[in-house]
Every structure is written in structure tokens, then in C-alpha cells.
Design a protein around this motif. Sequence first.
Motif, short mmCIF file in Angstrom:
data_model
loop_
_atom_site.label_atom_id
_atom_site.label_comp_id
_atom_site.label_asym_id
_atom_site.label_seq_id
_atom_site.Cartn_x
_atom_site.Cartn_y
_atom_site.Cartn_z
N UNK A 34 -32.85 35.84 -14.05
CA UNK A 34 -33.21 35.27 -12.76
C UNK A 34 -34.65 35.50 -12.39
N UNK A 35 -35.00 35.06 -11.18
CA UNK A 35 -36.37 35.16 -10.69
C UNK A 35 -36.40 35.75 -9.29
N UNK A 36 -37.52 36.38 -8.97
CA UNK A 36 -37.78 36.88 -7.63
C UNK A 36 -39.27 36.73 -7.35
N UNK A 37 -39.61 36.62 -6.09
CA UNK A 37 -41.01 36.69 -5.69
C UNK A 37 -41.17 37.80 -4.68
N UNK A 38 -42.00 38.75 -5.03
CA UNK A 38 -42.33 39.85 -4.12
C UNK A 38 -43.58 39.49 -3.34
N UNK A 39 -43.62 40.00 -2.11
CA UNK A 39 -44.80 39.82 -1.26
C UNK A 39 -45.29 41.18 -0.79
N UNK A 40 -46.57 41.24 -0.52
CA UNK A 40 -47.19 42.46 0.02
C UNK A 40 -48.16 42.02 1.10
N UNK A 41 -47.78 42.26 2.33
CA UNK A 41 -48.62 41.89 3.47
C UNK A 41 -49.54 43.04 3.82
N UNK A 42 -50.82 42.75 3.92
CA UNK A 42 -51.83 43.78 4.18
C UNK A 42 -52.42 43.62 5.58
N UNK A 43 -52.78 44.74 6.16
CA UNK A 43 -53.50 44.74 7.42
C UNK A 43 -54.45 45.92 7.43
N UNK A 44 -55.45 45.85 8.33
CA UNK A 44 -56.40 46.94 8.45
C UNK A 44 -57.42 47.00 7.33
N UNK A 45 -57.61 45.88 6.65
CA UNK A 45 -58.53 45.85 5.51
C UNK A 45 -59.12 44.46 5.38
N UNK A 46 -60.36 44.41 4.89
CA UNK A 46 -60.98 43.11 4.59
C UNK A 46 -60.40 42.66 3.25
N UNK A 47 -59.27 42.02 3.34
CA UNK A 47 -58.41 41.77 2.18
C UNK A 47 -59.16 41.08 1.04
N UNK A 48 -59.95 40.09 1.38
CA UNK A 48 -60.51 39.21 0.36
C UNK A 48 -61.49 39.89 -0.59
N UNK A 49 -62.01 41.05 -0.23
CA UNK A 49 -63.06 41.65 -1.05
C UNK A 49 -62.51 42.68 -2.04
N UNK A 50 -61.22 42.94 -1.96
CA UNK A 50 -60.65 44.00 -2.79
C UNK A 50 -59.79 43.47 -3.93
N UNK A 51 -59.89 44.15 -5.07
CA UNK A 51 -58.90 43.97 -6.11
C UNK A 51 -57.60 44.61 -5.67
N UNK A 52 -56.49 44.09 -6.14
CA UNK A 52 -55.19 44.63 -5.77
C UNK A 52 -54.31 44.71 -7.01
N UNK A 53 -53.25 45.47 -6.89
CA UNK A 53 -52.39 45.67 -8.06
C UNK A 53 -50.95 45.90 -7.64
#
Length: 111
Positions: free
Chosen positions: A16-35
Amino acid sequence: QVQLVESGGELVQAGGSLRLSCAASGITFSIYAMAWYRQAPGKQREWIAAISSVGSTNYADSVKGRFTISRDNAKKTLYLQMNSLKPEDTAVYYCTVDNSWGQGTQVTVSA
């Protein structure tokens, strides 16, 4: 203060399949690498996928070709699309940015 909230984990059958999400706040999201990392019972936390600020991606061999990491900078959200799931993918999945971690979301894959 950075906050990361993962969601989307659930019990799914193998294949099967799943999609996980990670909602961020308190950070300038666009400038950071994430993992994404995961931790299975009795095992160390392991890195599985990363995405740069400009969208370049890398994957652990264990998930390459099955998982896709992506980001929506406007929504400040990180995603992990997981396909062809296997029982060995069972773990708590975490997102991370700039040394901050979410609380994790449980993914359980039944045989």
C-alpha cells in the motif's frame, strides 16, 4: 521557536501507500533543507530522505524508488509519499529541520 507536526501515519497493508506531512511553524521554511528519519522498535533512528531548499533530493538505499520527499514552501509543509510499503517500513517517522524534531507519526505495515 520551531514547531514541527507530523501526520498521516496509520496501519496499512504491504504494497500500500501513505503520504506523511510535516507542518512547520516558527521558521523561514523556504531557506532550510529538511529531512525525514524513522525509528523502528529496538533500532536506532535512521535517515531516509532529504530535500534541499531548492528541491534537490536524496534517499537512503532502503527507500529509493519507493519513497518521494517533497515540499510546499507556501504551505510550510514537508511531505513523504511512500509507495510499495513493506513490513520493514514499520516505524515512527520524524521530520527535522535545523536541529528541531517533530513528535513523530506511527506507520505500521502489515504483512
